[in-house]
Design a protein around this motif. Structure first.
Motif, mmCIF file in Angstrom:
data_model
loop_
_atom_site.group_PDB
_atom_site.id
_atom_site.type_symbol
_atom_site.label_atom_id
_atom_site.label_comp_id
_atom_site.label_asym_id
_atom_site.label_seq_id
_atom_site.Cartn_x
_atom_site.Cartn_y
_atom_site.Cartn_z
ATOM 1 N N ASP A 46 0.788 -1.237 0.000
ATOM 2 C CA ASP A 46 0.000 0.000 0.000
ATOM 3 C C ASP A 46 0.819 1.285 0.000
ATOM 4 O O ASP A 46 0.352 2.312 -0.500
ATOM 5 C CB ASP A 46 -0.935 0.014 1.215
ATOM 6 N N GLU A 47 2.010 1.240 0.578
ATOM 7 C CA GLU A 47 2.782 2.480 0.757
ATOM 8 C C GLU A 47 3.887 2.659 -0.280
ATOM 9 O O GLU A 47 4.476 3.744 -0.375
ATOM 10 C CB GLU A 47 3.388 2.525 2.165
ATOM 11 N N ILE A 48 4.185 1.620 -1.039
ATOM 12 C CA ILE A 48 5.222 1.696 -2.074
ATOM 13 C C ILE A 48 4.544 1.528 -3.433
ATOM 14 O O ILE A 48 4.218 0.415 -3.823
ATOM 15 C CB ILE A 48 6.303 0.602 -1.882
ATOM 16 N N PRO A 49 4.303 2.611 -4.160
ATOM 17 C CA PRO A 49 3.579 2.496 -5.431
ATOM 18 C C PRO A 49 4.355 1.681 -6.476
ATOM 19 O O PRO A 49 5.583 1.780 -6.561
ATOM 20 C CB PRO A 49 3.433 3.952 -5.903
ATOM 21 N N HIS A 50 3.617 0.889 -7.226
ATOM 22 C CA HIS A 50 4.213 0.195 -8.363
ATOM 23 C C HIS A 50 4.686 1.240 -9.372
ATOM 24 O O HIS A 50 3.990 2.229 -9.641
ATOM 25 C CB HIS A 50 3.188 -0.746 -9.003
ATOM 26 N N SER A 51 5.857 1.035 -9.937
ATOM 27 C CA SER A 51 6.468 2.043 -10.799
ATOM 28 C C SER A 51 5.579 2.456 -11.970
ATOM 29 O O SER A 51 5.537 3.635 -12.345
ATOM 30 C CB SER A 51 7.807 1.522 -11.330
ATOM 31 N N PHE A 52 4.854 1.501 -12.549
ATOM 32 C CA PHE A 52 4.001 1.844 -13.681
ATOM 33 C C PHE A 52 2.740 2.570 -13.243
ATOM 34 O O PHE A 52 2.181 3.364 -13.992
ATOM 35 C CB PHE A 52 3.652 0.587 -14.484
ATOM 36 N N ASP A 53 2.303 2.339 -12.005
ATOM 37 C CA ASP A 53 1.107 3.017 -11.508
ATOM 38 C C ASP A 53 1.368 4.492 -11.233
ATOM 39 O O ASP A 53 0.462 5.321 -11.349
ATOM 40 C CB ASP A 53 0.604 2.347 -10.224
ATOM 41 N N CYS A 54 2.603 4.811 -10.843
ATOM 42 C CA CYS A 54 2.919 6.200 -10.476
ATOM 43 C C CYS A 54 3.823 6.885 -11.501
ATOM 44 O O CYS A 54 4.301 7.998 -11.244
ATOM 45 C CB CYS A 54 3.542 6.252 -9.089
ATOM 46 N N ASN A 55 4.069 6.218 -12.630
ATOM 47 C CA ASN A 55 4.940 6.780 -13.676
ATOM 48 C C ASN A 55 6.283 7.207 -13.087
ATOM 49 O O ASN A 55 6.734 8.348 -13.260
ATOM 50 C CB ASN A 55 4.255 7.957 -14.375
ATOM 51 N N ALA A 56 6.926 6.295 -12.395
ATOM 52 C CA ALA A 56 8.160 6.591 -11.668
ATOM 53 C C ALA A 56 9.264 7.076 -12.598
ATOM 54 O O ALA A 56 9.391 6.620 -13.728
ATOM 55 C CB ALA A 56 8.621 5.352 -10.911
ATOM 56 N N LYS A 57 10.056 7.993 -12.082
ATOM 57 C CA LYS A 57 11.180 8.544 -12.843
ATOM 58 C C LYS A 57 12.489 7.824 -12.528
ATOM 59 O O LYS A 57 13.511 8.084 -13.170
ATOM 60 C CB LYS A 57 11.344 10.034 -12.529
ATOM 61 N N VAL A 58 12.480 6.950 -11.545
ATOM 62 C CA VAL A 58 13.675 6.204 -11.159
ATOM 63 C C VAL A 58 13.342 4.713 -11.196
ATOM 64 O O VAL A 58 12.217 4.316 -10.872
ATOM 65 C CB VAL A 58 14.165 6.631 -9.752
ATOM 66 N N ILE A 59 14.308 3.901 -11.593
ATOM 67 C CA ILE A 59 14.122 2.456 -11.656
ATOM 68 C C ILE A 59 14.883 1.827 -10.500
ATOM 69 O O ILE A 59 16.072 2.084 -10.315
ATOM 70 C CB ILE A 59 14.643 1.874 -12.986
ATOM 71 N N THR A 60 14.208 1.015 -9.720
ATOM 72 C CA THR A 60 14.817 0.383 -8.553
ATOM 73 C C THR A 60 14.842 -1.124 -8.713
ATOM 74 O O THR A 60 14.057 -1.700 -9.459
ATOM 75 C CB THR A 60 14.045 0.742 -7.268
ATOM 76 N N ALA A 61 15.751 -1.763 -7.979
ATOM 77 C CA ALA A 61 15.838 -3.222 -7.977
ATOM 78 C C ALA A 61 16.131 -3.729 -6.569
ATOM 79 O O ALA A 61 15.414 -4.574 -6.036
ATOM 80 C CB ALA A 61 16.922 -3.692 -8.947
ATOM 81 N N ARG A 62 17.205 -3.212 -5.955
ATOM 82 C CA ARG A 62 17.605 -3.616 -4.604
ATOM 83 C C ARG A 62 16.558 -3.139 -3.592
ATOM 84 O O ARG A 62 15.962 -2.079 -3.731
ATOM 85 C CB ARG A 62 18.965 -2.999 -4.298
ATOM 86 N N ALA A 63 16.338 -3.940 -2.540
ATOM 87 C CA ALA A 63 15.323 -3.626 -1.535
ATOM 88 C C ALA A 63 15.494 -2.231 -0.951
ATOM 89 O O ALA A 63 14.527 -1.470 -0.836
ATOM 90 C CB ALA A 63 15.351 -4.676 -0.427
ATOM 91 N N SER A 64 16.716 -1.880 -0.568
ATOM 92 C CA SER A 64 16.941 -0.568 0.045
ATOM 93 C C SER A 64 16.617 0.564 -0.920
ATOM 94 O O SER A 64 16.104 1.618 -0.503
ATOM 95 C CB SER A 64 18.385 -0.448 0.542
ATOM 96 N N ASP A 65 16.882 0.376 -2.209
ATOM 97 C CA ASP A 65 16.563 1.417 -3.188
ATOM 98 C C ASP A 65 15.052 1.583 -3.339
ATOM 99 O O ASP A 65 14.550 2.701 -3.517
ATOM 100 C CB ASP A 65 17.194 1.090 -4.537
ATOM 101 N N VAL A 66 14.328 0.473 -3.283
ATOM 102 C CA VAL A 66 12.868 0.543 -3.329
ATOM 103 C C VAL A 66 12.357 1.358 -2.145
ATOM 104 O O VAL A 66 11.476 2.218 -2.290
ATOM 105 C CB VAL A 66 12.249 -0.866 -3.314
ATOM 106 N N LEU A 67 12.915 1.123 -0.977
ATOM 107 C CA LEU A 67 12.504 1.858 0.218
ATOM 108 C C LEU A 67 12.878 3.333 0.114
ATOM 109 O O LEU A 67 12.064 4.214 0.414
ATOM 110 C CB LEU A 67 13.163 1.232 1.451
#
Length: 199
Positions: A46-67
């Motif tokens: 609920d608190e971490i939007p999916h990248s495609f849902d929020c049109n994210a400008k950054v691409i993450t992979a590692r857990a800490s980067d997602v956070l």
């Protein structure tokens, strides 16, 4: 059997200072493993939007980067949930699903990732992709309530088994991607690894 499902790895970096801080915020020693799993799951879903849902400008992979960046695609969000739960010594792995990229097969397929968590003496499946209209994944100790139902007419299915590590090819593509279009254009659609647990 469970040792590889509680390990810290490059992608599941629960020892990162930001991960430690978040774990201290989310969990208390008095919580049961089920309570911790519910809290972690709902946080990532609920608190971490999916990248495609929020049109994210950054691409993450590692857990800490997602956070840190507060976004990720399914595999990245699954990495974060695995890291949070493994930090509490709760065995957590990955499951994979072959699904279409669009409502039909016009854009091809991808490997969708979600988690398997060992609670109350059995593995449960949790999909923290993020809910939206038409997607209503839930926490369940019994029958999984996942983000996507398989549609046999579109060759959608789950790969059997539980994996200790993220999907290697997807992780490689995420690390190389510069934008969401890169992700969309290069997401793998096949799984070559063998599961660590057959269930």
């Amino acid at each position: 059997m469970f040792q590889k499902f509680i390990l810290e790895t490059d992608a599941i970096d629960f020892g990162h200072p930001k991960m430690i801080q978040k774990s201290l915020q989310l969990f208390t020693p008095k919580m049961s493993d089920v309570e911790k799993a519910i809290i972690a799951y709902e946080f990532v879903r609920d608190e971490i939007p999916h990248s495609f849902d929020c049109n994210a400008k950054v691409i993450t992979a590692r857990a800490s980067d997602v956070l840190i960046h507060q976004t990720g695609i399914c595999q990245a969000k699954a990495n974060l949930l695995a890291a949070l739960l493994r930090s509490q010594n709760i065995p957590t792995g990955f499951c994979f699903q072959h699904i279409t990229l669009a409502d039909d097969d016009s854009l091809g397929y991808c490997v969708h990732a979600y988690n398997a968590v060992f609670l109350e003496d059995h593995w449960i499946r949790l999909d923290a992709r993020g809910n939206k209209p038409g997607v209503h994944a839930q926490f369940s100790l019994k029958k999984p309530v996942l983000a996507f139902s398989n549609r046999p007419e579109y060759d959608e299915y789950h790969w059997p088994g539980i994996y200790a590590n993220p999907h290697r090819d997807t992780m490689l593509k995420l690390k190389k991607a510069g934008c969401l279009q890169d992700v969309l254009d290069h997401l793998p659609e096949s799984l070559n690894e063998k599961p660590d647990v057959s269930v």
